[in-house]
Design an enzyme around this catalytic site. Structure first.
Site, mmCIF file in Angstrom:
data_model
loop_
_atom_site.group_PDB
_atom_site.id
_atom_site.type_symbol
_atom_site.label_atom_id
_atom_site.label_comp_id
_atom_site.label_asym_id
_atom_site.label_seq_id
_atom_site.Cartn_x
_atom_site.Cartn_y
_atom_site.Cartn_z
ATOM 1 N N CYS A 41 0.850 -1.181 0.000
ATOM 2 C CA CYS A 41 0.000 0.000 0.000
ATOM 3 C C CYS A 41 0.890 1.236 0.000
ATOM 4 C CB CYS A 41 -0.939 0.081 1.185
ATOM 5 S SG CYS A 41 -2.084 -1.275 1.329
ATOM 6 N N ARG A 75 3.906 -0.526 -4.767
ATOM 7 C CA ARG A 75 3.585 -1.009 -3.422
ATOM 8 C C ARG A 75 2.233 -1.711 -3.372
ATOM 9 N NH1 ARG A 75 6.984 1.735 0.300
ATOM 10 N NH2 ARG A 75 5.721 0.898 1.964
ATOM 11 N N TRP A 86 -2.743 -2.704 -1.720
ATOM 12 C CA TRP A 86 -2.494 -4.143 -1.835
ATOM 13 C C TRP A 86 -3.392 -4.774 -0.784
ATOM 14 C CZ3 TRP A 86 -0.521 -8.005 1.427
ATOM 15 C CH2 TRP A 86 -0.223 -9.211 0.792
ATOM 16 N N ASN A 107 -1.840 2.267 5.762
ATOM 17 C CA ASN A 107 -0.988 1.162 5.340
ATOM 18 C C ASN A 107 -0.632 0.376 6.583
ATOM 19 O OD1 ASN A 107 0.798 -0.571 4.101
ATOM 20 N ND2 ASN A 107 2.490 0.898 4.122
ATOM 21 N N GLY A 108 -0.823 -0.929 6.554
ATOM 22 C CA GLY A 108 -0.511 -1.765 7.727
ATOM 23 C C GLY A 108 -1.669 -2.690 8.004
ATOM 24 N N GLU A 128 16.479 -19.085 -7.350
ATOM 25 C CA GLU A 128 16.129 -17.717 -7.709
ATOM 26 C C GLU A 128 15.496 -17.674 -9.115
ATOM 27 O OE1 GLU A 128 15.534 -15.156 -6.281
ATOM 28 O OE2 GLU A 128 15.687 -13.540 -7.742
ATOM 29 N N LYS A 186 11.724 -16.249 -9.937
ATOM 30 C CA LYS A 186 11.458 -15.214 -10.952
ATOM 31 C C LYS A 186 10.392 -15.685 -11.920
ATOM 32 C CE LYS A 186 12.727 -12.644 -9.452
ATOM 33 N NZ LYS A 186 13.483 -12.206 -8.348
ATOM 34 N N GLU A 220 6.785 -15.981 -10.347
ATOM 35 C CA GLU A 220 6.093 -14.771 -9.895
ATOM 36 C C GLU A 220 5.622 -13.876 -11.030
ATOM 37 O OE1 GLU A 220 10.024 -12.360 -8.332
ATOM 38 O OE2 GLU A 220 8.089 -11.701 -7.610
ATOM 39 N N HIS A 275 14.361 -38.379 -5.541
ATOM 40 C CA HIS A 275 13.753 -38.861 -4.291
ATOM 41 C C HIS A 275 12.276 -38.505 -4.226
ATOM 42 C CE1 HIS A 275 17.627 -40.139 -2.857
ATOM 43 N NE2 HIS A 275 18.129 -38.958 -3.179
ATOM 44 N N LYS A 314 5.738 -4.762 -4.220
ATOM 45 C CA LYS A 314 7.103 -4.644 -3.735
ATOM 46 C C LYS A 314 7.032 -4.090 -2.319
ATOM 47 C CE LYS A 314 11.466 -3.668 -5.865
ATOM 48 N NZ LYS A 314 11.720 -5.012 -6.373
HETATM 49 C C1 F6R Z 1 11.004 -11.590 -5.667
HETATM 50 C C2 F6R Z 1 10.881 -10.490 -4.741
HETATM 51 C C3 F6R Z 1 10.537 -10.791 -3.331
HETATM 52 C C4 F6R Z 1 11.440 -9.978 -2.402
HETATM 53 C C5 F6R Z 1 11.036 -10.195 -0.947
HETATM 54 C C6 F6R Z 1 11.953 -9.467 0.007
HETATM 55 O O1 F6R Z 1 11.314 -11.131 -6.937
HETATM 56 O O2 F6R Z 1 11.039 -9.363 -5.110
HETATM 57 O O3 F6R Z 1 10.661 -12.139 -3.074
HETATM 58 O O4 F6R Z 1 12.750 -10.376 -2.619
HETATM 59 O O5 F6R Z 1 9.725 -9.736 -0.763
HETATM 60 O O6 F6R Z 1 11.960 -8.105 -0.231
HETATM 61 P P1 F6R Z 1 13.104 -7.184 0.365
HETATM 62 O O7 F6R Z 1 14.377 -7.565 -0.285
HETATM 63 O O8 F6R Z 1 12.670 -5.785 0.050
HETATM 64 O O9 F6R Z 1 13.128 -7.449 1.843
#
Ligand code: F6R
Length: 589
Positions: free
Chosen positions: A2, A27, A71, A95-96, A462, A466, A469, A485, A584
């Site tokens: 948010c 956000r 969000w 936000n929260g 990783e 990617k 998501e 296994h 994010k």
């Molecule tokens: C994946 C991604 C998330 C962040 C995770 C941690 O592409 O972006 O998995 O890596 O939410 O975020 P930070 O690094 O901001 O703590």
């Protein structure tokens, strides 16, 4: 999660709020809204979907207002649940998560109050409205209401008939700013940064009052707090996409510069005090989430191998519940791009409470994590806007590898050089264009596996994150040796397998897994520096990357995997910058 913006000043508020919200959209983008104060009256405009749906509100009158991009946590993404929430004379954005919202809501309902949303946030508007009737002072009413809330919040509150915005913060980021044109508040500096403006970060339990004259900060008892405001120059503003169609593609291309700048900066930050702590350190605990957790896994591999130091990596969300036994001389490293991830922050605080020193590796200066830590190793990836982390991953690795070589040095152990990694990353980028041709087989896939051993496994994890998501394809990263296994049962002709093979010593064993999946009909894609492997009969296609020390290889091998995810997402018709259900900076637990 948010994004909040608030403004009061000389300009019309609506364009300031809309432009700010656009910069905060990373956000959350489930729904959005603004409220404007004009002639003492409040007008609210909300829409389901992205901030652009608010464009008709740009012409609304008023020099004070609040805005929100959401969000969804409590209540479905809908216009009804979009912020701002209004009750009586009060209108607010939040936000929260208000953890005691249900109990408070029952109280309000018992008083005969009616709710117009399913959110936890609306209850705060009810509380503040009731208290405002007693206090006739918005700041005091907000403070008293906050005293009844448990959980996390950043609020910006308007009241009909009052030319002010009141803000409050508890475990959710909030910046206050001022300039010649007025006073601002936002979840993120980037939303309000401009030359000539100055800002400060509200601390937990603090309040702010924004008026046309400026911004005042108050402590929990409403005593004024003297704050040093720092300059919000252009460098704090959120960047544009430049020549690239998406932020994600631009940010993948920025990895070499992120690596170079971070290597340089991290070396400068290893001061004598940190060196002393590193020399005494016997155990390393890493706490992080998502991509940052994978950086932690890569570091674990390098730290154990190069610096011979026992390292454990924890999902930050599990750390507090696990309550790991506190070993003496443990350094806890909290890794977070945003520095605001609630779980990582909580884990760092829990580690501190257990007596560990905390080192933050973060990309955002003045973030909550940076302020909570004993030491900081900054990453210099530059602002990352796309939800999927890319260049910040390599920047985290750069900072952590510097730490690793320093730990080795303190133990008189040889460490491979980090020089040249940025150049190799640029070379990898140039060579990785080939992955675009892999896309059709992935679009038709039922599920995808990413395999590797050692550091290659970390890159595989990783790569898989990617892909899932942003393409929404079921995907798993796996230790190559584990596949047989149980998981091999899932592999067939519609299960592409990506194998990462950058460690010569492990190559034959990883290739065993490749033989096994090939025998079950899976198309195999390889990421490797070894040309001979690329020619293997089992390999459908290969991204041939430059060679580097295997302990550091995830920094390079992740690049074709990031590009693959990007191209598959595009082919699936998805917006790679804003994947569904995600945001994010996850500031709620
Ligand atoms: C994946 C991604 C998330 C962040 C995770 C941690 O592409 O972006 O998995 O890596 O939410 O975020 P930070 O690094 O901001 O703590």
């Amino acid at each position: 999660m948010c994004g909040i913006v608030a403004y009061i000043g000389k300009k019309r508020a609506a364009p300031v709020l809309l432009d700010g919200l656009k910069k905060l959209e990373y956000r959350g983008y489930d729904c959005a809204g603004v409220a404007l104060l004009f002639d003492g009256k409040l007008e609210v405009f909300k829409r389901q979907g992205r901030v652009e749906a608010l464009e008709p509100a740009r012409t609304l009158a008023g020099n004070a207002g609040i805005g929100h991009t959401r969000w969804a946590t409590h209540g479905a993404p809908s216009e009804r649940n979009a912020h701002p929430h209004r009750y009586g004379r009060i209108c607010l954005v939040h936000n929260g998560i208000i953890e005691n919202a249900d109990a408070l809501r029952r109280e309000c309902l018992a008083r005969g109050e009616r709710f117009s949303s399913d959110t936890d946030s609306e209850v705060a508007a009810h509380l503040i409205d009731g208290l405002y009737q007693e206090e006739n002072d918005l700041l005091r009413a907000v403070r008293r209401a906050c005293g009844r809330l448990s959980g996390s919040y950043a609020f910006a509150v308007l009241c009909e008939g009052r030319e002010e915005v009141v803000c409050a913060r508890m475990r959710s980021p909030l910046i206050v700013a001022k300039g010649e044109d007025g006073a601002f508040a936002a979840s993120d500096i980037g939303a309000v940064a401009a030359p000539g403006r100055q800002g400060c970060v509200l601390e937990d339990g603090e309040f702010a009052r924004l008026t046309r004259e400026g911004a005042e900060v108050f402590d929990a008892h409403l005593h004024p707090v003297r704050r040093t405001f720092f300059s919000l120059g252009d460098e704090e503003a959120l960047p544009g996409k430049g020549e690239y169609p998406h932020f994600m593609r631009k940010e993948i291309a920025e990895a070499p510069s992120a690596i170079e700048k971070t290597l340089f900066e991290a070396e400068k930050h290893i001061n004598s005090q940190l060196c002393e702590v590193l020399c005494q350190t016997e155990y390393l605990d890493i706490v992080a989430c998502g991509t940052a957790y994978h950086s932690g896994l890569c570091f674990q591999y390098a730290a154990e191998r190069i610096a011979h130091i026992r390292t454990e990596v924890f999902s930050a969300s599990e750390y507090r519940d696990l309550q790991p036994v506190a070993m003496p001389h443990t350094l806890t490293i909290a890794v977070s791009q945003s520095g605001e991830t609630a779980d990582t922050l909580a884990a760092a605080q829990a580690a501190k409470a257990r007596g560990c020193r905390v080192l933050a590796v973060t990309n955002v200066a003045r973030s909550s994590l940076e302020r909570a830590a004993d030491f900081v190793l900054p990453t210099r990836a530059g602002r990352e806007v796309a939800v999927a982390a890319t260049k910040s991953f390599q920047a985290q690795l750069a900072a952590l590898y510097v730490l690793c070589t320093q730990l080795a040095k303190g133990r008189n152990l040889p460490a491979p050089s980090l020089a040249g990694l940025a150049v190799l990353a640029a070379e990898t980028l140039a060579r990785s264009a080939a992955v675009e041709a892999w896309v059709p087989l992935f679009c038709e896939a039922r599920s995808v596996f990413f395999l590797g051993r050692g550091a290659d496994r970390c890159a595989a994890l990783e790569g898989s994150l990617k892909l899932k998501e942003i393409s929404y394809l079921p995907s798993e990263g796996y230790a190559a040796g584990e596949l047989k296994h149980g998981t091999l049962a899932l592999v067939d002709g519609r299960t592409p397998v990506v194998a990462v093979v950058c460690d010569e010593a492990l190559a034959d064993r990883t290739m065993n897994a490749v033989h096994e999946v090939y025998a079950r009909g899976a198309p195999v894609f390889l990421v490797t520096p070894f040309e001979a492997l690329a020619r293997a009969r089992e390999v459908t296609a290969c991204a041939l990357i430059p060679r580097c020390d295997p302990a550091f290889s995830p920094m390079l091998s992740v690049i074709p995997l990031q590009l693959l995810a990007y191209h598959v997402a595009l082919a699936c018709g998805n917006d790679p910058d804003k994947p569904r259900n995600l945001a994010k900076s996850v500031t709620v637990e």
